[in-house]
Design a protein around this motif. Structure first.
Motif, short mmCIF file in Angstrom:
data_model
loop_
_atom_site.label_atom_id
_atom_site.label_comp_id
_atom_site.label_asym_id
_atom_site.label_seq_id
_atom_site.Cartn_x
_atom_site.Cartn_y
_atom_site.Cartn_z
N HIS A 93 -78.10 -16.32 16.56
CA HIS A 93 -77.01 -16.83 15.72
C HIS A 93 -76.62 -18.24 16.15
O HIS A 93 -76.15 -18.45 17.27
N GLY A 94 -76.80 -19.18 15.23
CA GLY A 94 -76.46 -20.56 15.54
C GLY A 94 -75.02 -20.74 16.00
O GLY A 94 -74.73 -21.58 16.86
N GLY A 95 -74.13 -19.95 15.43
CA GLY A 95 -72.71 -20.07 15.78
C GLY A 95 -72.39 -19.70 17.21
O GLY A 95 -71.29 -19.99 17.69
N ARG A 118 -63.34 -14.38 19.69
CA ARG A 118 -62.88 -15.76 19.77
C ARG A 118 -63.74 -16.47 20.82
O ARG A 118 -64.17 -15.81 21.77
N PRO A 119 -63.94 -17.75 20.71
CA PRO A 119 -64.68 -18.45 21.77
C PRO A 119 -64.10 -18.20 23.17
O PRO A 119 -64.84 -17.99 24.13
N LEU A 149 -71.76 -20.41 23.95
CA LEU A 149 -72.62 -20.05 25.09
C LEU A 149 -72.73 -21.20 26.08
O LEU A 149 -72.63 -21.01 27.30
N LYS A 150 -72.93 -22.40 25.56
CA LYS A 150 -73.05 -23.54 26.47
C LYS A 150 -71.75 -23.78 27.23
O LYS A 150 -71.76 -24.08 28.43
N ALA A 151 -70.64 -23.64 26.53
CA ALA A 151 -69.36 -23.76 27.22
C ALA A 151 -69.24 -22.68 28.30
O ALA A 151 -68.77 -22.94 29.41
N ALA A 152 -69.67 -21.48 27.97
CA ALA A 152 -69.58 -20.38 28.92
C ALA A 152 -70.45 -20.62 30.15
O ALA A 152 -70.07 -20.27 31.27
N PHE A 153 -71.61 -21.18 29.95
CA PHE A 153 -72.49 -21.45 31.09
C PHE A 153 -71.80 -22.42 32.06
O PHE A 153 -71.79 -22.20 33.28
N ALA A 154 -71.26 -23.49 31.51
CA ALA A 154 -70.59 -24.48 32.37
C ALA A 154 -69.43 -23.83 33.12
O ALA A 154 -69.27 -24.03 34.33
N GLY A 165 -70.80 -11.75 18.48
CA GLY A 165 -70.71 -13.08 19.06
C GLY A 165 -69.59 -13.88 18.42
O GLY A 165 -68.53 -13.34 18.11
N MET A 166 -69.85 -15.16 18.23
CA MET A 166 -68.83 -16.06 17.68
C MET A 166 -69.10 -16.29 16.20
O MET A 166 -69.96 -17.09 15.84
N ALA A 167 -68.39 -15.58 15.36
CA ALA A 167 -68.61 -15.66 13.91
C ALA A 167 -67.29 -15.78 13.17
O ALA A 167 -67.14 -15.27 12.07
N LEU A 168 -66.36 -16.50 13.77
CA LEU A 168 -65.03 -16.56 13.14
C LEU A 168 -65.10 -17.11 11.72
O LEU A 168 -64.31 -16.72 10.87
#
Lengths: 250, 250, 250, 250, 250, 250
Positions: free
Chosen positions: A110-112, A81-82, A117-122, A66-69
């Motif tokens: 994972h909180g990160g 990357r996001p 994810l929310k950005a991806a949903f939109a 996932g997103m763990a940069l």
């Protein structure tokens, strides 16, 4: 019902009675000196499979990375990357929505991942409408974080208090111990542990959290705790899932 | 040594003696009336874990979803677009290369991934140099397809002859039966099966391959065959891996 | 019928009887001390024009620059990134498909293009459906590599044996000598030539192939060979093209 | 000196005395009932080759397809999207700049390319600095449109007056007649011709310019005019090129 | 009528009588020792609001940051890359076109935006058609640069002659003085000022234009000039806008 | 100190004493029958300017358009896609970080921006390191939402209780009334108001929130409340900003 252990005919039949699917998503990132790099994926996967058994829902393969940069200054961490992750989520949902799925329930470890994810949903809702997917307007996505379940949170507080911390926590380590008892790791943990610093870039993160833990004492974890936490999460998320898919669109 | 069951300290230690890593990559796509949707990921993962045990190599989490757009007219298939998959592979390698890995050995379970993987490798070599990764010039990526191992191919021919086909093959189904014996599926397969049509878009694919098989008779598969094929693949790919990481750069 | 020498009215008329188009694609990359940088484009273009004359097919302008990142440590090489090339191919096909073309026959002169072309085709099929192009489901793309024609391959083996190599080969140099006899180059070629090393990044490539050749002896090439090879390729690919456009969708 | 007819060793030698390169760029788009679809590429290529001969400059392969989205309602037009074209230009320049080129002189045959080329130049300057190309700060790009040369413009006005128009002009058609005398097309042109409408999307464009011409009378073109225009363009652009590469950075 | 000071119900009502909208676009970039960094946005916004009042047109929020990469060697400059700006413009227009707007009139304060805006318009027309926006074919975009209005240009020449220059001009500074009289800046300007050098990358720009001015003498500006210029621009652009929205599609 | 009203010389001087900058970010989206479409930008800008005055910090131009895709079924809404917004934020920060800024304090007026902003920050940290920006590791970004300030939240609860709701709230409307008293809108609001529905795509949003409000009663707002809320937000965020820039990296 696990997607990867099903046939397409079984999925076709499933779609006649449900348009819901559970997608476990974790991360592949350092979890301190004793936490498994796969902790977030392991927890999300185990709990998602439990929810799938409880509810009869279809469960997709686990999104392991996932997103763990911010963890990438520690070796072994892999992160999207996001901007990449948004495309991945979009591609997953587009394929499944074209096949008829409309209710996407992400069980997240994972909180990160949450912000991306929310950005991806939109991004995806608009994308589905633009590419003309049938029922695009019915598509609904939800992210449920097992570690933020009320029952889980409360037990973690009881068991660990402030030593729960916020990364490489004893609660998540406990769940991995329950799932992979042969992979319980031991190391001497310094009594000093970084805490309270905001998360910026990877170098800054490692400066403030030199062994990777964020305020946590994972030495408190036991497999028995893990089972308890697992059961609470499965129960609560099963209810959440059923509520999610039962909620009428109109 | 599985990355998701390791700690970052273990990875740090591993990097002192090896810069190689194995990345299993599969697909989540229809595999005919009896083949599991996760077939390609299951096979790649099982064999990669076997190779990891044999060679002591670190094995990353499995990339479960690959390039399967041509299967997306069958429900249950999830695919990345090639452009997305290139970014995913780039992100994986960039994270690991920054940490010191230089030898990326992909064990692949899906023919449809090969072209995009090769494109991604080319993209990534240049990218790593441009972002200034140390040792960018040492980075080497290889894709090894377990089903194209000479020994595997030969056994499959002996066991199945022309009925091996090219998708939802008895050999890959056999490996999944060995790995997941409780998930062996049964269905009446039509004696007529599509074969020999080039692969174009998803609608065209389903027209020519109406039940998803490509010239194969997966009813021939047995778990015992699966074990044999698994052993051959692990042995041959272990040798390939060792040769790969032992090969001097200069 | 060459697109760049036609009018839109002629194209409109052509589309009433055929929806096929030939797209030559090459590369702009080093081809050893004596090979022309445009070798791959020159061969693809000449042969595509020959196929166009033989079959009456429309031939698009040549895509001169392809995927040659591994050659970029040699001056004069120009390469698209794979991610860029996917967009280029997508844009070409989208424009032509909107106008009514459905059969895209790429005559390719560069092995390094194949993977990215295949990725681009997969990306494009789904894209065309998503943007609502009429007949998106009828669109079919094929890449045919002139140097992999059976007849060409056999003659090259007869003429050059192992000294054909795999880059800056005498056969492709011969075709360019036939097409551009005034541009035949001479240089003393070392008897030692790199061969057998896998292709990774550009710096590594140049280390193993210091003069750019891959196991080849282009000094064997003659314009007369070039004509023979050209004729074989045109004949075989003309047949392939006719078969391709004649193949019924259903 | 044509890049595609050169070897990498010749380019290496060239770079010791010059860091300039000429890049012809055209378009593949409708040019009215009698204009060739390749008009813009044909003119740019012929003139660029002339400038290369006059000045000794290296000339890259022609970019045949540019930004012609507004012409895509006419069959035979192929266009890159601006966002794609920016990546293409960036990739070209990045490869060449890494090899040592710093002066990029685009000879352009299509007005519709200008805006996107300028956008691409700006994008690329910053990109080259960010990826750490040596001498990134020395890189300079210029677009020179042959049809806007003062001498060309003046002759076109003398020859054709208002009937020059702004697309499918007699001057550009004349140059193609000079270059490809066997491809001179004839058709009855309506005396009414669209003119003066701003350019918006492709459907709107075709509504206002139903046969593709914009205020022009290409029937006035002759190959002899073409030669005159060609000579003027080559002379003027050769001077421009020499001034461009001779201009000191500081 | 300012969009940001309106309600959606007011916009809904507006759309019943007009489908036109004015979009002010500027830049955030150095404007010499005395020019405000927001000069281009300030001018575009003020004039756009004036045009909105005069014509009754709806005016969107100002796009404050545009394409100013060549100014980025001066602190305080913020620029989008052209590729980013294309997406921004596309997103703006897509949202508004879905709501029913078809006439997009950009009032621009920065020459450096023009190329990218034009590229964005072309990209967007095709995009809108591909995503199936109703009336996609009716969408029309125009960029009008206030500083290129005939009346403005003439007055600037009268007032400043050659000392108008081409960046950080007295005319644009005058408009900002009129709009923000409290923010008039004073500094000793060197009598030598860079002029006539083509614009390449940011480092090169600063070398040739060390204080940021391009041939201009902004010390000539007065708020009174600003008012005159403002009035001329508003009048001329109001007429342009009315002509633009009144122009019939067919 | 407002960036758009400053010169580059003033910014250069500012950077000698501070590397912090405040970036107001809002949205352009429906805010119910009486809320201004620019509400989120108006509030963020006004409060950011107040914080700038209080602390002496530099304030960038307001980002007027954010992530509001879920509001796009209401006319007048303009939204970036998350993937676009990530690029915008990345471009802003890259320009400013190259100039020496390291502390980016976003004052945000729209809940829907938070996820994408956080994603953008993560993307940007890694990007800055990859492009070799000096001090990339010192860059820190923070988003502070004025409406989530403890003092603001408490007053809103006191004033409005449950009728505060979560979109088109009386508190944000009050701030806009204070800032733009001439733009106070009146409309009869239905006593029934949508509330409690999760946010999915734009069509679904409008179905559940038919007049755009989410559980709010903006009729309770007064300009006097607006002033109170404004003062609280400025005070609290000023303290937050000072703490943010004073926090040592190590």
């Amino acid at each position: 019902m696990l997607l990867h252990l099903s046939t397409w005919l079984e999925v076709e039949a499933y779609l006649e009675t449900s348009q819901g699917i559970i997608l476990p998503i974790g991360s592949t990132e350092q979890h301190g000196p004793t936490g498994l790099i796969g902790t977030d994926a392991i927890c999300a996967e185990a709990i998602a499979h439990g929810v799938g058994e409880t509810t009869g829902a279809l469960v997709s393969p686990t999104i392991n990375v996932g997103m763990a940069l911010h963890h990438t200054a520690f070796p072994g961490t892999i992160s999207l990357r996001p901007s990449t992750m948004i495309l991945v989520i979009r591609d997953y949902i587009a394929c499944l929505a074209k096949a008829g799925f409309t209710k996407f329930f992400f069980i997240n470890g994972h909180g990160g991942n949450i912000a991306t994810l929310k950005a991806a949903f939109a991004e995806t809702y608009t994308y589905l409408a633009e590419i003309g997917v049938n029922n695009a307007d019915q598509v609904q996505c939800q992210v449920s974080n097992w570690f933020m379940c009320g029952s889980v949170y409360q037990l973690a507080k009881e068991l660990y208090g402030d030593r729960e911390g916020s990364h490489a926590t004893p609660s998540e380590v406990a769940v991995t111990q329950y799932v992979y008892p042969k992979s319980i790791k031991h190391a001497t943990l310094s009594t000093e542990v970084g805490k309270g610093h905001p998360i910026y870039g990877p170098v800054n993160f490692r400066q403030h959290y030199p062994d990777g833990r964020m305020g946590s004492d994972p030495a408190l974890a036991t497999p028995e705790h893990g089972l308890q936490l697992y059961n609470l999460a499965v129960k609560e998320l099963s209810n959440n899932y059923l509520e999610f898919v039962g909620r009428a669109i109109a």
